[in-house]
Design a protein around this motif. Structure first.
Motif, PDB file in Angstrom:
ATOM      1  N   LYS A  47      -3.518  22.931  14.172  1.00  0.00           N
ATOM      2  CA  LYS A  47      -2.765  22.240  15.036  1.00  0.00           C
ATOM      3  C   LYS A  47      -1.762  23.517  15.944  1.00  0.00           C
ATOM      4  O   LYS A  47      -1.716  22.939  17.087  1.00  0.00           O
ATOM      5  N   GLN A  50      -3.983  24.107  18.752  1.00  0.00           N
ATOM      6  CA  GLN A  50      -4.046  23.006  19.576  1.00  0.00           C
ATOM      7  C   GLN A  50      -2.728  22.770  20.368  1.00  0.00           C
ATOM      8  O   GLN A  50      -3.042  22.616  21.703  1.00  0.00           O
ATOM      9  N   ALA A  55      -3.086  20.806  24.291  1.00  0.00           N
ATOM     10  CA  ALA A  55      -3.692  19.542  24.117  1.00  0.00           C
ATOM     11  C   ALA A  55      -3.032  18.600  22.938  1.00  0.00           C
ATOM     12  O   ALA A  55      -2.689  19.326  22.088  1.00  0.00           O
ATOM     13  N   SER A  61      -8.171  16.004  16.272  1.00  0.00           N
ATOM     14  CA  SER A  61      -7.580  17.160  15.225  1.00  0.00           C
ATOM     15  C   SER A  61      -8.558  18.216  15.381  1.00  0.00           C
ATOM     16  O   SER A  61      -9.611  18.205  15.116  1.00  0.00           O
ATOM     17  N   TRP A  62      -7.829  19.635  15.562  1.00  0.00           N
ATOM     18  CA  TRP A  62      -8.521  20.861  15.718  1.00  0.00           C
ATOM     19  C   TRP A  62      -8.383  21.403  14.039  1.00  0.00           C
ATOM     20  O   TRP A  62      -7.518  21.566  13.685  1.00  0.00           O
ATOM     21  N   HIS A 376     -12.328  18.301  15.747  1.00  0.00           N
ATOM     22  CA  HIS A 376     -13.196  19.268  16.740  1.00  0.00           C
ATOM     23  C   HIS A 376     -13.008  20.458  15.481  1.00  0.00           C
ATOM     24  O   HIS A 376     -12.004  20.977  14.949  1.00  0.00           O
TER      25      HIS A 376
END
Ligand SMILES: *Cc1c(COP(=O)(O)O)cnc(C)c1O
Length: 407
Positions: A47, A50, A55, A61-62, A376
């Motif tokens: 997060k 991100q 983003a 969600s990364w 992601h």
């Protein structure tokens, strides 16, 4: 190589091999004991990365897949490389009645009797980097005559580390391609010798593919559903294509159309992109289109993709994006500043993936997908064995770049 349909049976076979050899690996390497000999890395929520890269939540969600931390080899090459060496060892041991079948306890492969057998065989690889580390260290640990052919410009710390682990390092005056060619020629001429072929090896490929179930398990544990309404996007740095290709192949077998895999390549070395974009099955290199293959991402500096992996990936891959060397360093810095993660330049390539997919160009890939429920996964592929002063050098360079950009 198999056809283009994901071959679950071969992936299962690789997974079973790694599972039955886990107790052996735990016995051979103290650093693998805590994990019971299982080759697995963390899936880390990303997060802060991100947010730092601008983003918002609307982009999903990364997560960061921490193969940079894989023990013993320090990179993604642990997956394919260990699998191939274990397969060679099993096959020789079966031939000599040291193993009966897949049920025999693999720890027998660490006994003096097995070592004496393996010492009559050579395992050879041509590599200036992480593949040499993975193959060399595992082969030497089992008692093989482990030989790594390197170009003379290979980093001194890598040669030292290999020699300390009992690996024979053969240096070549020419470049990487010449070292590989020499290694291959010597290995093929010698009896009882196995050459690990980065461009052609199925054993490497399916070792990488075995990563898919582990990731699926970790996503489930993190509460991330993968289905048509919750797509999974995976971004992996690409050199010759074996590691990202194998992993993508494994993920496609599990998630089908709900997973979208993208490879990240340096601007000067986009060999996989060139091969796919050419539309041809005959080899096309980055030199053919006037590029020089010179990049700081030494793990990705490959001029010619594996033809086999390229033809296998053609119908499965979402796409390929390229990353400039400056961007690699800025990514490396972002990982350090937001997550405290230190990687080598090659391993930072995939960080650009989600942002690129969110750009006007990237949106054209899947204009109808609602990204807010997407997951992601950025694959961090190497770095934990890089000496601290080299890591600091990467970061100093990145900070200078970043300050110059801000000024
Ligand atoms: C080898 C490597 C890759 C890419 O793997 P290929 O099989 O060459 O495509 C990516 N990152 C790192 C750090 C590597 O060592």
């Amino acid at each position: 190589m198999p056809g283009s349909a994901p071959s679950l049976a071969l992936i299962d076979e690789a997974e079973s091999r790694l599972a039955r050899c886990a107790p052996l690996l735990a016995a051979l390497f103290p650093e693998l004991a805590a994990a019971g000999g299982h080759i697995e890395s963390r899936l880390m929520a990303a997060k802060p990365l991100q947010q730092a890269l601008g983003a918002g939540d609307a982009s999903g969600s990364w997560y960061l897949k921490r193969d940079d931390e894989l023990p013993v080899a320090g990179s993604i090459k642990a997956r394919g490389g260990f699998h191939e060496v274990l397969a060679i060892a099993e096959s020789i041991a079966l031939e000599h009645d040291l193993l009966k079948d897949t049920a025999t306890d693999r720890r027998i492969l660490a006994t003096p009797q097995a070592r004496a057998l393996f010492s009559q065989y050579a395992v050879t690889v041509g590599s200036t980097g992480n593949l040499g580390m993975s193959i060399g260290v595992m082969a030497a640990a089992l008692g093989f005559d482990a030989v790594v052919h390197m170009s003379a410009d290979a980093k001194e710390w890598k040669k030292d580390r290999l020699r300390k682990r009992g690996v024979r390092v053969v240096e070549h005056a020419g470049d990487y391609a010449e070292a590989v060619a020499a290694g291959r020629a010597q290995a093929l001429a010698a009896p009882r010798s196995h050459f690990v072929d980065d461009e052609q090896s199925e054993l490497l490929f399916f070792g990488y593919a075995a990563a898919a179930r582990g990731l699926a398990r970790q996503l489930a544990e993190a509460g991330r559903v993968v289905d048509a309404a919750h797509p999974l996007f995976v971004y992996i740095p690409c050199g010759v294509g074996g590691a990202p290709g194998g992993i993508s192949h494994g993920l496609k077998a599990l998630f089908g159309p709900n997973v979208h895999c993208f490879f990240a390549e340096p601007v000067a070395s986009p060999c996989f992109l060139v091969q796919l974009a050419s539309g041809a099955d005959s080899p096309v290199s980055v030199y053919d289109i006037g590029l020089d293959n010179r990049t700081e991402a030494d793990g990705l500096a490959v001029g010619q993709a594996s033809e086999l992996v390229a033809s296998l990936m053609r119908p499965q891959l979402g796409g390929v994006f390229t990353v400039s060397d400056d961007e690699l360093y800025l990514n490396l810095l972002a990982l350090k500043d937001t997550l405290g993660v230190e990687v080598e330049p090659s391993a930072a390539a995939a960080v650009s993936g989600p942002g690129w997919l969110g750009s006007a160009t990237g949106r054209a890939y899947a204009p109808d997908i609602d990204m807010s429920a997407a997951t992601h996964v950025i694959w961090a592929t190497g770095g934990s064995l890089v000496p601290p002063d080299a890591l600091r050098g990467f970061q100093d360079h990145a900070r200078q770049l970043s300050q110059r950009r801000a000024a």
